[in-house]
Design an enzyme around this catalytic site. Structure first.
Site, short mmCIF file in Angstrom:
data_model
loop_
_atom_site.label_atom_id
_atom_site.label_comp_id
_atom_site.label_asym_id
_atom_site.label_seq_id
_atom_site.Cartn_x
_atom_site.Cartn_y
_atom_site.Cartn_z
N LEU A 14 0.44 -1.27 0.16
CA LEU A 14 0.11 -0.41 0.05
C LEU A 14 0.76 1.48 -0.50
CD1 LEU A 14 -2.93 -0.90 2.40
CD2 LEU A 14 -2.94 -1.37 0.16
N GLY A 15 1.76 1.19 0.39
CA GLY A 15 2.79 2.24 0.81
C GLY A 15 4.51 2.59 1.55
N GLU B 215 -6.85 -1.38 10.61
CA GLU B 215 -8.10 -1.48 9.56
C GLU B 215 -7.76 -1.00 8.96
OE1 GLU B 215 -12.09 -1.93 13.06
OE2 GLU B 215 -11.84 0.00 11.12
N ASP C 192 0.08 16.72 15.64
CA ASP C 192 0.66 16.47 14.17
C ASP C 192 -0.72 16.59 13.33
OD1 ASP C 192 2.44 17.03 11.90
OD2 ASP C 192 2.94 14.98 11.33
#
Length: 677
Positions: free
Chosen positions: A48-49, A119, A164
């Site tokens: 996914l990354g 999730e 953040d």
């Protein structure tokens, strides 16, 4: 992690932006060589990354539910301080539960490769959505306000400070907004090196007290939440853009422009944006007020009486009633799941390989279609005499666009040097096939007969990959080249003293005989760029496979504490200034540059070095001329560092001029692999 002056614990959010499903546009990307097939109870089906601190894999739990599994890189896992910080972040994340958060499902901070699973949350970030569709309106905006406020309330009630809050950390999923509540997979320490001092966070998303004293508490989160709400409603950065110190001044002293925010939400935003943290609204109060406003937007669906208790389930129902994001469904989840039910292709590791360091991720891969195994290195076949005769055949495409029939004495690989290469002998060489992946490199349906053999030319530092079965079109060659490059980079991490740096792809199935179709340096091409256009057109000024961004430039303007970044930026800036104006000392020259109007900084999220000049008075020809000079120096800078230090992660550069009618004008960009060595 430390406790701030309010007593709430701080997750070290500023150490990194989280890597999530959104990094791949919500799509599952193919697994890469060395990726695991399982992590804990989860079956891995793709990526996914990825980021500087780890990789996020697409996974399925035993029941088939989709999860995002974040695995820390081995280098960070070996650092006791990092492991302790990761362990603490897992503990804090586990106790933060509530609506509009992405829950932690499982984690193992003590594993050899620490990991955690959450999730799966598909969807764009707030930034991405606004750039493509514009501001949120109506019920969507109220749902966003209520959902994000409730998320912060849950975080604060757990005794944690986010620190953040920003558009990149909010994903707009089909079920509602989700605040990313931990960040362990992406290193994003300070970036700009043009000023002294340290400031964590992103300009414009920092509270006034944090700018003044470094204090970070729940009230600081709420100030930034107010700016986030205004940004979602207007698409306008509340404190504008520009140099970090200019933005900081606006945050500390300027009055926020809330024009365009609905009046009822505007009142709540004003309470959050008070300069004095003692006067700001709390997250729980903001959540309650926003939920009541949201309920009035959705009374026909879920009536809520004023003053009624708003339980988490009710908040979720309210958000769902007003939310209107399309359901995203990537077919790769199903395709990958079906393929994984096929035959397992085991990784065979020779006795010699067991004696050396194993490449991370030499695990089994699966696929639905049977395929040939790589033949043992000792049985590599040599080209026939007919192949030698074909060495002059035109049409072999290389990374430099030249004919594959060059002589060995030219310094380039040739069929003659391929013939001189030998089978694997050392542990590192024996591990090479596994590092590059034991499954099919190409679609087994389109390329059913494709196979490869790997040989080595140690004196030349070259690894040869000979493909067979069928001739490969350029797009397939590029895919093979990328797979090989990534695999060899993984191998190099386990065998840092390996003598190899170049890889050469030989297509033995070409019409007319074998030919070299790719040649590159995996140490120099740190991004593993696999585009013939990129490699055959050095110096054209604009790579086609990526583009610089305003957010990257903004990140590059944040002060840095990294000594190597400071050194490289200083050298690069001085080199550009010298190349641009030579020995000139005429300061009133309109083309004059110095360290006050030209800067160099780094955006770690995308591993890009940015160079920018603030010269609004320059006309376009002058801009283009300067950009050519700056890009030549910048390209050599990232190339030199890539040669000198394998841990240097910046493989790309971008050059911009700020000011004038164009605002930020990105003129040239490229990568280390596309400039002259």
């Amino acid at each position: 992690m430390t406790a701030d002056d309010t007593g709430a614990e701080e997750c070290d959010w500023t150490k990194g932006d989280p890597v999530s499903a959104v990094d791949s546009g919500g799509r599952v990307l193919p697994a890469r060589p060395g990726d695991p097939s399982r992590v804990g109870p989860y079956r891995i089906i793709g990526r996914l990354g990825a980021g500087g601190m780890g990789t996020v894999h697409a996974g399925l739990d035993p029941a088939g539910a989709r999860v995002a599994v974040k695995v820390i890189h081995a280098a960070q896992a070996e650092d006791p301080d990092f492991r302790a910080r990761f362990r603490r972040e897992v503990q804090l994340s586990a106790r933060v539960q509530g609506p509009c958060l992405i829950p932690l499902l499982a984690a193992d901070p003590e594993a050899a490769d620490p990991w955690l699973a959450t999730e799966y949350a598909p969807g764009p970030t707030l930034n991405q959505h606004l750039s493509e569709h514009g501001p949120l309106t109506g019920g969507m905006l109220y749902a966003f306000a209520a959902g994000t406020a409730h998320a912060l309330a849950a975080i604060h009630q757990a005794g944690v400070v986010h620190r953040d809050v920003k558009p990149q950390n909010v994903i707009l999923t089909p079920a509602g907004p989700r605040v990313l509540d931990f960040g362990i997979a992406h290193a994003a320490d300070g970036t700009s090196v043009t000023r002294t001092g340290v400031m964590t966070g992103t300009p414009g998303w920092i509270s006034p007290e944090h700018y003044r004293t470094g204090a970070a508490g729940p009230a600081g989160d709420m100030f930034v939440w107010g700016a986030l709400l205004a940004y979602a409603a207007t698409g306008r950065l509340l404190f504008g853009t520009g140099a970090p110190d200019v933005v900081a001044y606006r945050v500390m002293s300027g009055d926020p422009d809330l024009d365009g925010v609905p009046a009822d939400l505007q009142e709540i935003a004003k309470k959050a944006l008070a300069k004095d943290p003692e006067e700001r609204i709390s997250a729980i109060s903001a959540a309650e007020e926003c939920s009541l406003l949201l309920a009035s937007q959705a009374t026909q669906v879920i009536p809520v009486e004023e003053g009624a208790g708003l339980e988490p389930t009710m908040v979720g129902d309210l958000v769902a009633a007003a939310w209107d994001m399309p359901t995203l469904d990537d077919p790769s989840w199903q395709v990958s799941a079906r393929r994984r039910k096929g035959r397992t292709v085991a990784v065979l590791i020779g006795a010699a390989a067991l004696g050396g360091a194993l490449v991370g991720g030499l695990l089994s891969q699966t696929d639905s279609a049977p395929k040939k195994r790589n033949p043992p290195a000792a049985s590599v076949s040599r080209p026939s005499p007919a192949a030698d005769m074909a060495s002059g055949t035109p049409g072999a495409v290389r990374s430099d666009g030249k004919d594959g029939a060059r002589k060995a004495d030219s310094g380039e690989a040739s069929l003659a040097t391929w013939k001189e290469s030998r089978p694997a002998r050392t542990p590192a060489e024996n591990d090479a096939p596994g590092a590059m992946g034991t499954g099919a490199w190409l679609d087994p349906v389109a390329y059913p007969d494709m196979d490869r053999t790997i040989t080595f030319h140690e004196p030349r530092g070259e690894v040869y990959i000979a493909t067979s079965g069928q001739a490969l079109p350029s797009v397939a060659v590029q895919e093979v080249a990328e797979t090989v490059c990534l695999g060899l980079q993984d191998l190099d991490r386990s065998y840092p003293h390996s003598p190899y740096s170049k890889y050469v792809v030989v297509d033995t199935a070409r019409k007319g005989g074998p030919g070299i179709v790719w040649e590159d340096n995996f140490r120099t091409n740190t991004a593993c760029t696999a585009s013939i256009q990129d490699h055959s057109s050095p110096g054209v000024g604009q790579d086609s496979w990526w583009q610089p961004t305003e957010s990257g430039l903004e990140q590059a303007q944040i002060p840095s504490t990294d000594n190597d970044e400071i050194r490289v930026a200083g050298e690069t800036a001085s080199g550009i200034i010298s190349a641009w104006q030579g020995n000139s000392r005429i300061r009133n020259d309109p083309n004059w540059l110095d360290h006050h109007n030209m800067s160099v900084g780094f955006a770690p999220d995308a591993a890009v070095m940015y160079v920018w000049a603030t010269k609004p008075e320059w006309d376009q020809p002058t801009r283009e001329k300067w950009a050519k000079t700056a890009s030549d120096v910048a390209c050599q800078a990232v190339l030199t560092e890539s040669h000198a230090r394998k841990e240097w992660r910046y493989a790309q550069y971008a050059v911009a001029v700020i000011g004038g009618e164009g605002g930020k004008d990105f003129l040239r960009w490229g990568s280390a692999g596309s400039c002259a060595g």
